[in-house]
Design an enzyme around this catalytic site. Structure first.
Site, PDB file in Angstrom:
ATOM      1  N   GLU A   8     118.064  30.962  44.170  1.00 54.19           N
ATOM      2  CA  GLU A   8     117.701  29.546  44.284  1.00 54.19           C
ATOM      3  C   GLU A   8     116.751  29.139  43.147  1.00 54.19           C
ATOM      4  OE1 GLU A   8     118.806  27.087  45.656  1.00 54.19           O
ATOM      5  OE2 GLU A   8     117.213  25.616  45.842  1.00 54.19           O
ATOM      6  N   CYS A  50     129.913   9.225  43.324  1.00 50.33           N
ATOM      7  CA  CYS A  50     129.997   7.778  43.171  1.00 50.33           C
ATOM      8  C   CYS A  50     129.318   7.105  44.367  1.00 50.33           C
ATOM      9  CB  CYS A  50     131.421   7.246  43.084  1.00 50.33           C
ATOM     10  SG  CYS A  50     132.380   7.908  41.743  1.00 50.33           S
ATOM     11  N   HIS A  73     121.524  48.021  36.586  1.00 53.60           N
ATOM     12  CA  HIS A  73     122.975  48.157  36.435  1.00 53.60           C
ATOM     13  C   HIS A  73     123.546  47.186  35.409  1.00 53.60           C
ATOM     14  CE1 HIS A  73     123.166  50.974  39.728  1.00 53.60           C
ATOM     15  NE2 HIS A  73     122.412  50.154  40.448  1.00 53.60           N
ATOM     16  N   GLU A  87     119.668  23.742  36.730  1.00 52.44           N
ATOM     17  CA  GLU A  87     120.222  22.405  36.911  1.00 52.44           C
ATOM     18  C   GLU A  87     119.330  21.297  36.389  1.00 52.44           C
ATOM     19  OE1 GLU A  87     121.259  21.340  40.924  1.00 52.44           O
ATOM     20  OE2 GLU A  87     119.517  22.315  41.746  1.00 52.44           O
ATOM     21  N   TRP A  90     130.451   8.757  39.068  1.00 50.93           N
ATOM     22  CA  TRP A  90     130.466  10.143  38.570  1.00 50.93           C
ATOM     23  C   TRP A  90     131.917  10.393  38.218  1.00 50.93           C
ATOM     24  CZ3 TRP A  90     132.815  14.806  39.749  1.00 50.93           C
ATOM     25  CH2 TRP A  90     132.220  15.948  39.205  1.00 50.93           C
ATOM     26  N   LYS A 134     117.587  26.214  40.425  1.00 50.50           N
ATOM     27  CA  LYS A 134     116.706  25.053  40.207  1.00 50.50           C
ATOM     28  C   LYS A 134     116.419  24.890  38.721  1.00 50.50           C
ATOM     29  CE  LYS A 134     117.072  23.350  43.050  1.00 50.50           C
ATOM     30  NZ  LYS A 134     117.754  23.676  44.262  1.00 50.50           N
ATOM     31  N   ARG A 165     124.082   9.549  43.443  1.00 54.35           N
ATOM     32  CA  ARG A 165     125.445  10.013  43.739  1.00 54.35           C
ATOM     33  C   ARG A 165     126.323  10.099  42.484  1.00 54.35           C
ATOM     34  NH1 ARG A 165     126.644   9.563  49.188  1.00 54.35           N
ATOM     35  NH2 ARG A 165     128.851   9.620  48.709  1.00 54.35           N
ATOM     36  N   ASN A 181     135.190   5.404  45.873  1.00 56.00           N
ATOM     37  CA  ASN A 181     134.554   6.725  45.792  1.00 56.00           C
ATOM     38  C   ASN A 181     135.541   7.717  46.368  1.00 56.00           C
ATOM     39  OD1 ASN A 181     132.841   8.963  45.952  1.00 56.00           O
ATOM     40  ND2 ASN A 181     131.992   8.294  47.920  1.00 56.00           N
ATOM     41  N   GLY A 182     135.956   8.704  45.570  1.00 52.99           N
ATOM     42  CA  GLY A 182     136.922   9.689  46.065  1.00 52.99           C
ATOM     43  C   GLY A 182     137.963   9.958  45.000  1.00 52.99           C
ATOM     44  N   LYS A 223     124.483  14.146  43.549  1.00 51.59           N
ATOM     45  CA  LYS A 223     123.857  14.670  44.760  1.00 51.59           C
ATOM     46  C   LYS A 223     124.883  15.083  45.792  1.00 51.59           C
ATOM     47  CE  LYS A 223     120.244  15.453  47.313  1.00 51.59           C
ATOM     48  NZ  LYS A 223     119.519  16.691  46.959  1.00 51.59           N
TER      49      LYS A 223
HETATM   50  O1  M6R Z   1     125.043  18.397  50.270  1.00 49.80           O
HETATM   51  P1  M6R Z   1     125.288  19.846  50.187  1.00 49.80           P
HETATM   52  O2  M6R Z   1     124.149  20.668  50.684  1.00 49.80           O
HETATM   53  O3  M6R Z   1     126.579  20.284  50.826  1.00 49.80           O
HETATM   54  O4  M6R Z   1     125.430  20.146  48.637  1.00 49.80           O
HETATM   55  C1  M6R Z   1     125.751  21.422  48.162  1.00 49.80           C
HETATM   56  C2  M6R Z   1     125.448  21.543  46.691  1.00 49.80           C
HETATM   57  O5  M6R Z   1     126.208  20.622  45.963  1.00 49.80           O
HETATM   58  C3  M6R Z   1     123.970  21.327  46.390  1.00 49.80           C
HETATM   59  O6  M6R Z   1     123.167  22.213  47.097  1.00 49.80           O
HETATM   60  C4  M6R Z   1     123.702  21.503  44.882  1.00 49.80           C
HETATM   61  O7  M6R Z   1     123.894  22.828  44.498  1.00 49.80           O
HETATM   62  C5  M6R Z   1     122.293  21.022  44.546  1.00 49.80           C
HETATM   63  N1  M6R Z   1     122.312  20.279  43.342  1.00 49.80           N
HETATM   64  C6  M6R Z   1     121.338  22.145  44.392  1.00 49.80           C
HETATM   65  O8  M6R Z   1     120.073  21.733  44.005  1.00 49.80           O
END
Ligand code: M6R
Length: 611
Positions: A484, A2, A507, A491, A73, A488, A27, A99-100, A606
């Site tokens: 990673e 949020c 395996h 997501e 969010w 990517k 956010r 927010n929270g 984010k």
């Molecule tokens: O702000 P942070 O690096 O702590 O966030 C951690 C994850 O939420 C963040 O890396 C998330 O996995 C991203 N969407 C990856 O692209």
């Protein structure tokens, strides 16, 4: 998650709020709303994005020089118009954006229902609005006191802005666990979850700390704790350029951020990597260096991409500094009753510096007496303030939800730390130290070379944008890159993808391979090259499609793989920084072809400030 934004001053608040919400939309983006104070309080809120909100207020009264806004969010209650913020208290006295999470909202709600309150939404925030109103009415006290007293009854996290119809000329801001920044202008104040909505108006800001409450009119700001102790506001200067938070001609922030990586890594180096002096300086961890030198163990914590960077860190610290290293998901670490020794060094990695799970894990490590070091990107965020020492990545604002330049900056910092530690612990000779320093310094130019191939990567992405599954394989330093790459793709394109250490394929995952399964193999020349070549053959023998990331000029794999994406020759230690770039581009182009919302993928945000 949020985003919250607010304005009080002489300007019309609406444009400030809308622009601010657009900047904070990363956010959370399932609903948006604003409240404008102009005599009464006009609230407009809709399910959807900020642009839907703008659409919905056409021909409505959007005047007012005081206002608050929210982009959501969802946590409590599905995304819809009613659950969207702002929330007004039952008798219309208080309006709140939040927010929270109010963890004890259910108990508070029952008590308020017993006292005759009813609720329109399913949110915890409406409970807070009614709680403030109830305390205000019963106590016959000021709005500020009512807010402070209500917050003493709340368990959970909040960044919030509150307005009161009886005290129209003020906004009350409070923070615990969720970030809140106040911009200080001339006869005006700006409020936001981070500094990006503020920077175009002022670079003087006050970061609220946990338990701070600010009572703000257009001409005054008074800061105190929830328990009414006066505080002196600390005004800081922001070092942020407006250009850094705009798309600058790119179609998406993610693409811009991928293309920024030569620059952002140079920014990470700045003042630290002194190649001429053959030295590395990391001022932020200088004071804890004796502890680092004597440490018996490093524990790295993080989530998502930051956890992947941590996995690269594990290889780096063990390889270069001979320091046993464990990497933990912050979310698991905190609930696992981990054994933490006072001599341990805990490194928390986070782009946002606000991730709730990482913050909670830091708290646990501190309670156990460990030394905690932060590696964060957002200056002034919570993690740098909670840790004993730290290194900022200085990658600049990352707005695309999928992390790209933050990852390479995190890995750059970890590489610098491992090199420095290896040297200080006398386990890395001068010659190797200098060779690796030199390799590291060449990374930005090599990334620029990789980015020149973006059109080729786009062509490959066209062939596989319809694939339902992808497998990513890598060994050693490149195993975290496989994870990673898969994250990517998942997501932003919603394609199911898994990363594996290449040797693990036999395996289990090998059972998945057929002619429809693209397998991305990260296979640059290092000591396990021969082995990964065998893995490629194993995939080909089962008719899998191989997209290989290889060292430039590798004719062996070119002869076996269906497609190759080349990266310049480099030492294995810096290879994650290079090989991840084609994978970022591959995911990006596939997501664009699938017409996905690249910068704001569904269900994600984010900054994950809830557990
Ligand atoms: O702000 P942070 O690096 O702590 O966030 C951690 C994850 O939420 C963040 O890396 C998330 O996995 C991203 N969407 C990856 O692209």
């Amino acid at each position: 998650m949020c985003g919250i934004v607010g304005y009080i001053g002489n300007k019309e608040a609406y444009p400030v709020l809308i622009k601010g919400l657009q900047r904070l939309e990363y956010r959370g983006y399932d609903s948006a709303g604003i409240a404008l104070i102009n005599g009464g309080t006009n609230i407009y809120k809709v399910k959807g994005k900020v642009k839907d909100l703008e659409e919905s207020v056409k021909n409505k009264d959007i005047s007012g020089t005081i206002g608050i806004g929210h982009t959501r969010w969802a946590t409590h209650g599905e995304p819809n118009d009613v659950n969207a913020h702002p929330h007004m208290s039952e008798n219309g006295i208080f309006t709140v954006i939040h927010n929270g999470i109010i963890e004890n909202y259910s108990r508070l709600k029952s008590k308020l229902i017993d006292r005759g309150y009813s609720f329109k939404s399913e949110t915890d925030t409406e409970v807070l609005a009614n709680l403030i109103e109830h305390i205000y009415k019963v106590g016959n006290i000021s709005a500020e006191i009512a807010v402070r007293l209500a917050l003493t009854k709340v368990v959970g996290a909040y960044g919030l802005l509150v307005t009161c119809v009886d005290e129209k000329d003020q906004i009350i801001a409070a923070r615990k666990g969720s970030p809140l920044v106040i911009g200080v202008g001339q006869g005006e104040y700006f409020f936001a979850s981070d500094a990006t909505p503020i920077i175009e108006y002022t670079n003087s800001v006050i970061y609220l700390n946990d338990n701070d409450v600010a009572i703000v009119t257009k001409d005054s700001l008074s800061l105190k704790t929830i328990s009414n102790e006066k505080l002196l506001p600390k005004v800081q200067k922001l070092d942020l350029d407006i250009g850094e938070i705009e798309k600058g001609g790119y179609d998406h922030f993610m693409l811009k951020e991928i293309f920024e990586q030569s620059k952002s890594i140079n920014d990470t180096f700045r003042g630290r990597l002194a190649i001429d002096n053959k030295d590395l300086i990391l001022g932020g961890i200088h004071q804890v260096m004796p502890k680092l030198i004597d440490a018996k163990r490093i524990i790295i914590i993080g989530c998502g991409t930051s956890w992947h960077a941590g996995l690269v860190g594990e290889y780096l610290f063990e390889d270069l500094a001979k320091l046993p290293t464990e990497v933990e998901y912050a979310s698991e670490f905190r609930y696992r009753k981990p054994v933490i020794y006072k001599e341990d060094i805990v490194i928390a990695i986070s782009q946002s510096g606000e991730t709730a799970d990482t913050l909670a894990a830091i708290k646990l490590a501190k309670e156990a007496g460990a030394t905690v070091i932060g590696i964060c990107n957002v200056v002034g965020s919570s993690i740098p303030r909670e840790t004993d020492a730290g290194v900022y990545t200085h990658a600049g604002p990352e707005i695309g939800v999928a992390s790209t330049k933050a990852f390479t900056a995190q890995v750059t910092v970890l590489t610098m730390m491992a090199l420095l530690l290896g040297r200080k612990r006398n386990v890395l000779g001068d010659e190797k130290f200098l060779k690796l320093l030199n390799e590291l310094s060449q990374v930005p130019d090599k990334i620029a070379e990789i980015l020149e191939q973006s059109d080729d990567i786009k062509q490959v992405s066209k062939l596989y944008s319809d694939a339902p599954n992808f497998l990513y394989l890598g060994r050693g330093y490149l195993f975290p890159v496989a994870l990673e790459g898969a994250l990517k793709l998942k997501e932003i394109s919603y394609i199911h993808a898994e990363g594996y250490p290449a040797a693990e394929m036999k395996h289990g995952p090998i059972a998945l391979i057929d002619e429809k399964m693209p397998v991305v193999v990260i296979a640059t020349k290092d000591k396990s090259y021969e082995k990964i070549v065998s893995n490629i053959q194993e995939v080909k023998a089962r008719k899998g499609v191989v997209i290989a990331v290889v060292t430039k000029g590798d004719s062996v794999i070119r002869g076996m793989a269906d497609y190759v994406l080349e990266v310049p020759d480099s030492h294995a230690v810096v290879s994650p920084l290079l090989t991840v770039v084609p994978l970022q581009l591959l995911s990006y182009y596939i997501a664009v072809l699938r017409d996905c919302n690249v910068d704001q993928p569904r269900n994600l945000a984010k900054s994950v400030t809830v557990e």
